[in-house]
Design a protein around this motif. Sequence first.
Motif, PDB file in Angstrom:
ATOM      1  N   ASN A   1       0.864  -1.175   0.000  1.00 10.76           N
ATOM      2  CA  ASN A   1       0.000   0.000   0.000  1.00 10.76           C
ATOM      3  C   ASN A   1       0.901   1.225   0.000  1.00 10.76           C
ATOM      4  N   LEU A   2       0.607   2.197  -0.856  1.00 11.75           N
ATOM      5  CA  LEU A   2       1.470   3.374  -0.946  1.00 11.75           C
ATOM      6  C   LEU A   2       0.937   4.458  -0.006  1.00 11.75           C
ATOM      7  N   VAL A   3       1.880   5.096   0.682  1.00  5.11           N
ATOM      8  CA  VAL A   3       1.523   6.005   1.775  1.00  5.11           C
ATOM      9  C   VAL A   3       1.424   7.434   1.248  1.00  5.11           C
TER      10      VAL A   3
ATOM     11  N   TYR B   1      -2.389  12.891  -6.008  1.00  5.13           N
ATOM     12  CA  TYR B   1      -1.512  11.892  -5.384  1.00  5.13           C
ATOM     13  C   TYR B   1      -0.399  12.627  -4.638  1.00  5.13           C
ATOM     14  N   LYS B   2      -0.446  12.537  -3.313  1.00  2.00           N
ATOM     15  CA  LYS B   2       0.497  13.298  -2.484  1.00  2.00           C
ATOM     16  C   LYS B   2       1.299  12.330  -1.620  1.00  2.00           C
ATOM     17  N   PRO B   3       2.256  11.600  -2.216  1.00  2.00           N
ATOM     18  CA  PRO B   3       2.990  10.594  -1.452  1.00  2.00           C
ATOM     19  C   PRO B   3       3.906  11.196  -0.392  1.00  2.00           C
TER      20      PRO B   3
ATOM     21  N   LEU C   1       0.892  -7.767  -9.628  1.00  2.00           N
ATOM     22  CA  LEU C   1      -0.153  -8.333 -10.491  1.00  2.00           C
ATOM     23  C   LEU C   1      -1.244  -7.326 -10.810  1.00  2.00           C
ATOM     24  N   LEU C   2      -1.499  -6.422  -9.872  1.00  3.21           N
ATOM     25  CA  LEU C   2      -2.634  -5.506 -10.041  1.00  3.21           C
ATOM     26  C   LEU C   2      -2.374  -4.217  -9.282  1.00  3.21           C
ATOM     27  N   ILE C   3      -2.750  -3.101  -9.895  1.00  5.51           N
ATOM     28  CA  ILE C   3      -2.682  -1.797  -9.210  1.00  5.51           C
ATOM     29  C   ILE C   3      -4.113  -1.364  -8.908  1.00  5.51           C
ATOM     30  N   HIS C   4      -4.346  -1.067  -7.653  1.00  6.06           N
ATOM     31  CA  HIS C   4      -5.640  -0.475  -7.287  1.00  6.06           C
ATOM     32  C   HIS C   4      -5.347   0.959  -6.874  1.00  6.06           C
ATOM     33  N   ALA C   5      -6.080   1.943  -7.399  1.00  4.46           N
ATOM     34  CA  ALA C   5      -5.845   3.332  -6.987  1.00  4.46           C
ATOM     35  C   ALA C   5      -7.172   3.988  -6.607  1.00  4.46           C
TER      36      ALA C   5
ATOM     37  N   ALA D   1      -5.623   3.600   1.691  1.00  2.25           N
ATOM     38  CA  ALA D   1      -4.371   3.876   0.955  1.00  2.25           C
ATOM     39  C   ALA D   1      -4.664   4.530  -0.402  1.00  2.25           C
ATOM     40  N   ALA D   2      -3.755   5.407  -0.815  1.00  7.90           N
ATOM     41  CA  ALA D   2      -3.915   6.093  -2.101  1.00  7.90           C
ATOM     42  C   ALA D   2      -3.852   5.091  -3.250  1.00  7.90           C
ATOM     43  N   ALA D   3      -2.952   4.131  -3.134  1.00  7.74           N
ATOM     44  CA  ALA D   3      -2.808   3.120  -4.190  1.00  7.74           C
ATOM     45  C   ALA D   3      -2.240   1.850  -3.571  1.00  7.74           C
ATOM     46  N   CYS D   4      -2.576   0.730  -4.171  1.00  7.14           N
ATOM     47  CA  CYS D   4      -2.135  -0.571  -3.642  1.00  7.14           C
ATOM     48  C   CYS D   4      -1.630  -1.430  -4.798  1.00  7.14           C
TER      49      CYS D   4
END
Length: 202
Positions: free
Chosen positions: A84-86, A176-178, A155-159, A129-132
């Motif tokens: 998960n991207l923070v 998107y503000k990582p 395998l897969l990007i979820h945003a 999460a912003a993206a997974c």
Amino acid sequence: MDLKLAELAALERYKLLIGLVIPRPIAWISTRSANGVANCAPFSFFNVFSEDPPLCVVGINPRSDGALKHSLKNIRRTREFVVNLVDEATANAMHQSSREYAEDESEFEKAGLAEAPAMLVRHPRIAEAAACLECRLFRLIEISGTRQLVLGEILLIHARDGIIDPQTKRISEERYKPVGRLFANRYCTTRQRFNLPGPLPD
Ligand SMILES: Cc1cc2nc3c(=O)[nH]c(=O)nc-3n(C[C@H](O)[C@H](O)[C@H](O)COP(=O)(O)O)c2cc1C
């Protein structure tokens, strides 16, 4: 100053490397333990490695008592995980989830996070999460007794809606503000962005 790493204590190497190679992206790994409890923890020895095949890399060391990290145990057992991207909205929860909780305690619950079902792997993703990135274990390399290198095939990007333009696949700079890891408890945003060649922002 020149420093030969072989002459330094491991803690000194750690301080130098995590202080110099900044900012680092953060893999907030979510998995489910064998007892069914949802687990998540941040890892900043992390990056994407290639797009063909689409791989990410994560470096994992033991917990402070020498035991295997729960994330690694769960990756080993199931050969799957979610990165998960923070972002700014989830940064505090990410930091809170880094505490070494017992296996029957869920970091999701402790950090006020919701589980969402992943599509291709059996582990939960972090709903906020912003993206997974849903990952299957590609290789697990034992670098040393205290360091494991996890290579994950994405395998897969979820945003979150609005982050990826469905046509162009561009990522929205506004939405998107990582957040990146510096060292110790220090983090950074990516609020000052600029083009090169050109002047740098003040
Ligand atoms: C921002 C941040 C980055 C971290 N990066 C790493 C890392 O790259 N490798 C690692 O083994 N631990 C890292 N940690 C520590 C783990 O998150 C921590 O040990 C966590 O409790 C592990 O949980 P687990 O046993 O549920 O897997 C990091 C902690 C923080 C706050």
